[in-house]
Write an enzyme that holds these catalytic residues in place. Structure first.
Site, PDB file in Angstrom:
ATOM      1  N   HIS A  99      -7.916  -2.412   2.999  1.00 47.06           N
ATOM      2  CA  HIS A  99      -7.795  -1.861   1.648  1.00 47.06           C
ATOM      3  C   HIS A  99      -9.028  -0.969   1.408  1.00 47.06           C
ATOM      4  CE1 HIS A  99      -8.027  -2.120  -2.814  1.00 47.06           C
ATOM      5  NE2 HIS A  99      -6.758  -2.467  -2.780  1.00 47.06           N
ATOM      6  N   ASP A 141     -12.065 -10.284   4.010  1.00 46.47           N
ATOM      7  CA  ASP A 141     -11.443  -9.911   2.742  1.00 46.47           C
ATOM      8  C   ASP A 141     -10.233 -10.825   2.549  1.00 46.47           C
ATOM      9  OD1 ASP A 141      -9.748  -8.878   0.818  1.00 46.47           O
ATOM     10  OD2 ASP A 141     -10.005  -6.793   1.430  1.00 46.47           O
ATOM     11  N   GLN A 166      -5.635 -10.978  -0.187  1.00 47.03           N
ATOM     12  CA  GLN A 166      -4.223 -11.313   0.037  1.00 47.03           C
ATOM     13  C   GLN A 166      -4.063 -12.615   0.808  1.00 47.03           C
ATOM     14  OE1 GLN A 166      -1.805  -9.681  -1.405  1.00 47.03           O
ATOM     15  NE2 GLN A 166      -3.073  -7.997  -2.129  1.00 47.03           N
ATOM     16  N   LYS A 188      -5.039 -12.723  -8.190  1.00 41.57           N
ATOM     17  CA  LYS A 188      -3.942 -12.755  -7.209  1.00 41.57           C
ATOM     18  C   LYS A 188      -3.544 -14.190  -6.848  1.00 41.57           C
ATOM     19  CE  LYS A 188      -5.508  -8.389  -5.283  1.00 41.57           C
ATOM     20  NZ  LYS A 188      -4.626  -7.233  -5.483  1.00 41.57           N
ATOM     21  N   CYS A 241      -3.585   1.579  -1.892  1.00 40.15           N
ATOM     22  CA  CYS A 241      -5.031   1.636  -1.634  1.00 40.15           C
ATOM     23  C   CYS A 241      -5.326   1.403  -0.157  1.00 40.15           C
ATOM     24  CB  CYS A 241      -5.805   0.636  -2.484  1.00 40.15           C
ATOM     25  SG  CYS A 241      -5.630   0.932  -4.237  1.00 40.15           S
TER      26      CYS A 241
HETATM   27  N1  PMP Z   1      -8.486  -6.208  -0.530  1.00 40.24           N
HETATM   28  C1  PMP Z   1      -7.165  -6.342  -0.482  1.00 40.24           C
HETATM   29  C2  PMP Z   1      -6.515  -6.655   0.835  1.00 40.24           C
HETATM   30  C3  PMP Z   1      -6.403  -6.199  -1.642  1.00 40.24           C
HETATM   31  O1  PMP Z   1      -5.072  -6.329  -1.593  1.00 40.24           O
HETATM   32  C4  PMP Z   1      -7.051  -5.937  -2.866  1.00 40.24           C
HETATM   33  C5  PMP Z   1      -6.281  -5.769  -4.168  1.00 40.24           C
HETATM   34  N2  PMP Z   1      -5.125  -4.985  -4.072  1.00 40.24           N
HETATM   35  C6  PMP Z   1      -8.434  -5.807  -2.864  1.00 40.24           C
HETATM   36  C7  PMP Z   1      -9.114  -5.966  -1.680  1.00 40.24           C
HETATM   37  C8  PMP Z   1      -9.204  -5.525  -4.118  1.00 40.24           C
HETATM   38  O2  PMP Z   1      -9.089  -6.569  -5.009  1.00 40.24           O
HETATM   39  P1  PMP Z   1      -9.577  -6.401  -6.522  1.00 40.24           P
HETATM   40  O3  PMP Z   1      -8.943  -5.125  -7.025  1.00 40.24           O
HETATM   41  O4  PMP Z   1      -9.038  -7.607  -7.209  1.00 40.24           O
HETATM   42  O5  PMP Z   1     -11.050  -6.324  -6.507  1.00 40.24           O
END
Ligand code: PMP
Length: 407
Positions: free
Chosen positions: A124, A201, A204, A227, A365
């Site tokens: 991401h 990270d 997910q 999440k 993203c």
């Molecule tokens: N890493 C991954 C794999 C994600 O899916 C996301 C959120 N879509 C993020 C990081 C960022 O998370 P947040 O916007 O809650 O900081």
């Protein structure tokens, strides 16, 4: 599935019984954010109605109660991650803030000119850009572990890329765009064999697989509360105590100090050294309630339910003429990414919305990853504990409507 009463679970989520565009809501955008059960909403409301005060400061009863609830949530996060020491848990805004914190403290200290930071093609943007900024600042190089056509990481390439100048590996547990589950224990073992620390990270991974920091042995783990059925604006960074101790403070302010004079400031102990200012108290309490909720239902059972639904959805989508699934990873969690013929995902998503189906349409993203698969965007259906076969049917009906409009 007799041991999993999904309708009883749905009944705990007020939003799921509200129609959207006059239709029952099929909420399949859980990878973006999950819905919240009544117990989480109630915990936040109760905090504001009964306990609200600032933490770690007051001598009065409400402050004591707020502090206790906030710190109990830290213990719940530690337990959720299999961490023995709650002081290794830092409350942050979410995964993004956790990664930026590590990049700007640990990263700034460890990475110098000519060094390398290793990420993967699955990441991401929030696990790419903080490292890119760090590399630019330090004259270091960002290296990338490639993925194959299925969407799995190339572990041979990982071994080759883990070099003498690699200062950290930052890798996702689950891809938010393809659903790929990375063999995280194996990856951590390979990195550690070369003396490279690993940040995982877990944005997910946490909602579908959970994580055991003792078992996997990573050095940092980041996840977002929103999440995992918790509120927005709260998440956690877990780090190994020895590394957190060695890291300089990140933001300066109240709560992160022991004493301040204009000549010199001494910093507080962990975790407060890394939590400047009034924290998101209600958010932490909501997150604690969410983790309790997950714990009671059982992450294993949630995961088994989601796996069965994804299998069902995968089969149903494969029958739709012209539908193309993007990525076929060995192990998948949470997410199906696909295209309907050459219909633009935003157009398809708009038609699905009219049918009460909430999905994500876009680059998720993860622009480098989608570019790797030769597409600028996909439709993404993502699943949670409360999704049902009815949601899958509604999605399939909506996709047929998309085909009818664009045929
Ligand atoms: N890493 C991954 C794999 C994600 O899916 C996301 C959120 N879509 C993020 C990081 C960022 O998370 P947040 O916007 O809650 O900081």
């Amino acid at each position: 599935r007799p041991d999993y009463d999904v309708d009883a679970i749905r009944a705990q989520f007020p939003i799921l019984s509200r129609p959207v565009r006059g239709k029952p809501l099929a909420y399949l955008d859980n990878a973006a954010t999950s819905q919240k059960p009544r117990v989480v909403i109630d915990a936040i409301r109760r905090y504001y109605e009964e306990d609200n005060a600032n933490v770690h400061r007051g001598v009065h009863l409400l402050s004591e109660r707020a502090t206790r609830a906030y710190e109990e949530s830290r213990v719940k996060v530690a337990r959720f991650l299999g961490a023995g020491d709650p002081h290794e848990v830092i409350f942050v805004r979410g995964t993004t803030e956790a990664i930026n914190l590590v990049a700007q403290t640990f990263g700034r200290q460890r990475v110098g000119p000519g060094d390398e930071v290793l990420v993967t093609w699955l990441e991401h943007h929030s696990n790419i850009v903080p490292w890119q900024l760090l590399c630019q600042e330090k004259g270091a190089t960002l290296k990338v572990v490639p993925v194959d056509d299925a969407g799995d990481l190339d572990l041979d390439a990982l071994d080759r890329l883990l070099g003498p100048r690699t200062r950290i590996l930052a890798v996702t547990q689950v891809s938010n765009a393809l659903g790929t589950v990375t063999p995280i224990a194996e990856i951590v073992a390979r990195a550690h064999a070369k003396g490279v620390p690993v940040l995982v990270d877990g944005a997910q991974g946490a909602p579908h697989l959970g994580f055991d920091v003792g078992l996997v042995g990573a050095d940092f783990y980041a996840f977002s509360g929103h999440k995992v059925y918790g509120p927005t604006g709260i998440g956690a960074l877990w780090g190994r105590r020895a590394l957190l101790e060695e890291m300089p403070p990140w933001q300066g302010g109240g709560d992160m100090i022991l004493s301040v004079s204009f000549e010199k400031t001494t910093f507080n102990a962990l975790p407060y050294k890394l939590e400047a200012g009034t924290p998101n108290i209600s958010g932490a309490i909501g997150l604690g309630a969410a983790l309790d909720w997950v714990g009671e239902l059982g992450l294993e059972r949630i995961a088994a339910h989601e796996r069965a639904l994804i299998k069902e959805a995968h089969a149903a989508l494969s029958e739709i003429p012209g539908l193309r699934l993007v990525g076929a990873p060995r192990e998948r969690a949470g997410v199906l990414s696909f295209l309907v013929g050459d219909v633009h995902p935003h157009d398809a998503g708009t038609i699905l919305d009219r049918h009460g189906v909430a999905v994500r349409a876009g680059h998720h993203c993860a622009q480098p990853l989608l570019a790797r698969f030769g597409v600028p965007a996909t439709l993404r259906a993502s699943f949670a504990a409360y999704n049902t076969t009815r949601d899958v049917d509604q999605l399939v009906r909506g996709l047929h409507a998309v085909r009818d409009v664009f045929a």
